[in-house]
Motif scaffolding. Structure first.
Motif, PDB file in Angstrom:
ATOM      1  N   PHE A   1      40.749 -34.453  56.030  1.00 37.48           N
ATOM      2  CA  PHE A   1      39.549 -33.708  56.388  1.00 37.48           C
ATOM      3  C   PHE A   1      39.925 -32.255  56.705  1.00 37.48           C
ATOM      4  CE2 PHE A   1      36.590 -32.377  59.787  1.00 37.48           C
ATOM      5  CZ  PHE A   1      35.358 -32.758  59.278  1.00 37.48           C
TER       6      PHE A   1
ATOM      7  N   ILE B   1      34.091 -29.600  56.761  1.00 38.25           N
ATOM      8  CA  ILE B   1      33.300 -29.094  57.891  1.00 38.25           C
ATOM      9  C   ILE B   1      32.130 -28.256  57.371  1.00 38.25           C
ATOM     10  CG2 ILE B   1      33.315 -27.528  59.887  1.00 38.25           C
ATOM     11  CD1 ILE B   1      36.251 -28.252  60.318  1.00 38.25           C
ATOM     12  N   ALA B   2      32.428 -27.444  56.344  1.00 39.60           N
ATOM     13  CA  ALA B   2      31.414 -26.511  55.831  1.00 39.60           C
ATOM     14  C   ALA B   2      30.299 -27.218  55.071  1.00 39.60           C
ATOM     15  CB  ALA B   2      32.083 -25.468  54.938  1.00 39.60           C
ATOM     16  N   VAL B   3      30.623 -28.343  54.414  1.00 43.41           N
ATOM     17  CA  VAL B   3      29.635 -28.996  53.541  1.00 43.41           C
ATOM     18  C   VAL B   3      28.915 -30.158  54.225  1.00 43.41           C
ATOM     19  CG1 VAL B   3      29.286 -30.156  51.304  1.00 43.41           C
ATOM     20  CG2 VAL B   3      30.932 -28.270  51.478  1.00 43.41           C
ATOM     21  N   VAL B   4      29.580 -30.858  55.141  1.00 48.16           N
ATOM     22  CA  VAL B   4      28.997 -32.103  55.669  1.00 48.16           C
ATOM     23  C   VAL B   4      27.661 -31.904  56.404  1.00 48.16           C
ATOM     24  CG1 VAL B   4      30.307 -32.333  57.867  1.00 48.16           C
ATOM     25  CG2 VAL B   4      29.608 -34.379  56.593  1.00 48.16           C
ATOM     26  N   PRO B   5      27.422 -30.760  57.067  1.00 46.34           N
ATOM     27  CA  PRO B   5      26.097 -30.617  57.690  1.00 46.34           C
ATOM     28  C   PRO B   5      24.942 -30.705  56.683  1.00 46.34           C
ATOM     29  CG  PRO B   5      27.607 -28.982  58.589  1.00 46.34           C
ATOM     30  CD  PRO B   5      28.295 -29.618  57.417  1.00 46.34           C
TER      31      PRO B   5
END
Lengths: 195, 195
Positions: free
Chosen positions: A126, A131-135
């Motif tokens: 990970f 982090i940038a895409v999962v939201p």
């Protein structure tokens, strides 16, 4: 310029193209500001306060320059393609909304293909790009309902990846269930959408 | 998290993918912060202070969505291609520097072709994309000397455009002569460049 009217302060550096952009834009807008020249080789308290760095913490971006560029590219892709297209889906109606539907399907298919059989977008572990895409993944359900496509059919690997990311405490504690996000999209549509 | 150790404050909004990115990254880094939930339909004093807007001033971006996207694309191009490649030219030596040379030539040719016969990158009138790109023009001379190419031959229209931009007071007062920028590039190379 004294800046007494606007209260604007520019953390300035004479030759920086980024500072120059700001100075030209402020001049074009006729906005007074206070220029605060910075010593970039010995950063001052104000510069560090607005751009905090924590070198003792785990780095999120990979060390390799190509991998860093790759991570930034896909972070940017999610932001520009998925988010902008998603906004069109809830905000607009008619033709504009209809055009956004195949664009969203295409963007999700592209991200799904980029993930492929990797555990994470960043690779085995990970990282920054995850982090940038999962939201955005918590918005997929809403996008699928608005545009009448099955997220499960369009990007099955991406959904499995989002679930995998959700096993991390950092993600689990900071995202909201897709159903709750879908309710919020309904509120956005009712409040700010074209009528 | 109280934020007493780091002093970090997050202007937060629960469902925003951009706020979520920050929350996940902060959690991954183990950094304490104070979450300050924002009412985006009624922006508070702190949010407006760090993101000031001046609706009474001349808009820099065009109103048309396609033209806005176009302006942002070329601003981004200058930043990613010209600036990053320029940094490689002064910072690195040997193979890395040699590879950056044709990349810089190609990037300047591309910008020159995009300008074409228009007066400004934005079209008939000076605009956002001109503000975003013109600061890099003061670095072109230095790039050409470092990479041993003639800027006049590679991007003649772009040089004429930079001169045209320089006729505006906003630009003239906020850029520095290419020779002075070239001196600064020499300082960067001596101080921070690979030996």
């Amino acid at each position: 310029m004294a800046g007494e009217k606007t209260g604007l302060q520019l953390l300035d550096f004479w030759v920086s193209p980024f500072a120059q952009r700001c100075r030209i834009a402020l001049a074009e807008k006729g906005l007074a500001y206070e220029s605060l020249p910075q010593d970039l080789s010995n950063k001052g308290e104000l510069l560090l306060r607005v751009n905090p760095a924590f070198p003792g913490t785990p780095p999120l971006l990979p060390a390799d320059p190509f991998a860093r560029a790759h991570a930034r590219f896909w972070a940017d892709y999610a932001e520009k393609k998925v988010f902008d297209c998603g906004t069109t889906l809830w905000k607009r109606t008619g033709q504009a909304q209809a055009q956004a539907r195949p664009e969203m399907v295409e963007a999700l298919r592209t991200l799904d293909a980029e993930l492929g059989d990797k555990a994470y977008l960043a690779g085995e572990a990970f990282g920054f790009v995850d982090i940038a895409v999962v939201p955005f993944a918590t918005w997929f359900l809403g996008y699928g309902r608005l545009a009448e496509f099955s997220v499960e059919e369009v990007c099955p690997r991406l959904l499995a990846w989002a679930k995998r990311c959700g096993e991390r405490e950092s993600v689990a504690k900071n995202l909201y269930p897709p159903e709750k996000v879908y309710e919020f999209i309904g509120y956005l549509k009712d409040t700010y959408g074209d009528k």
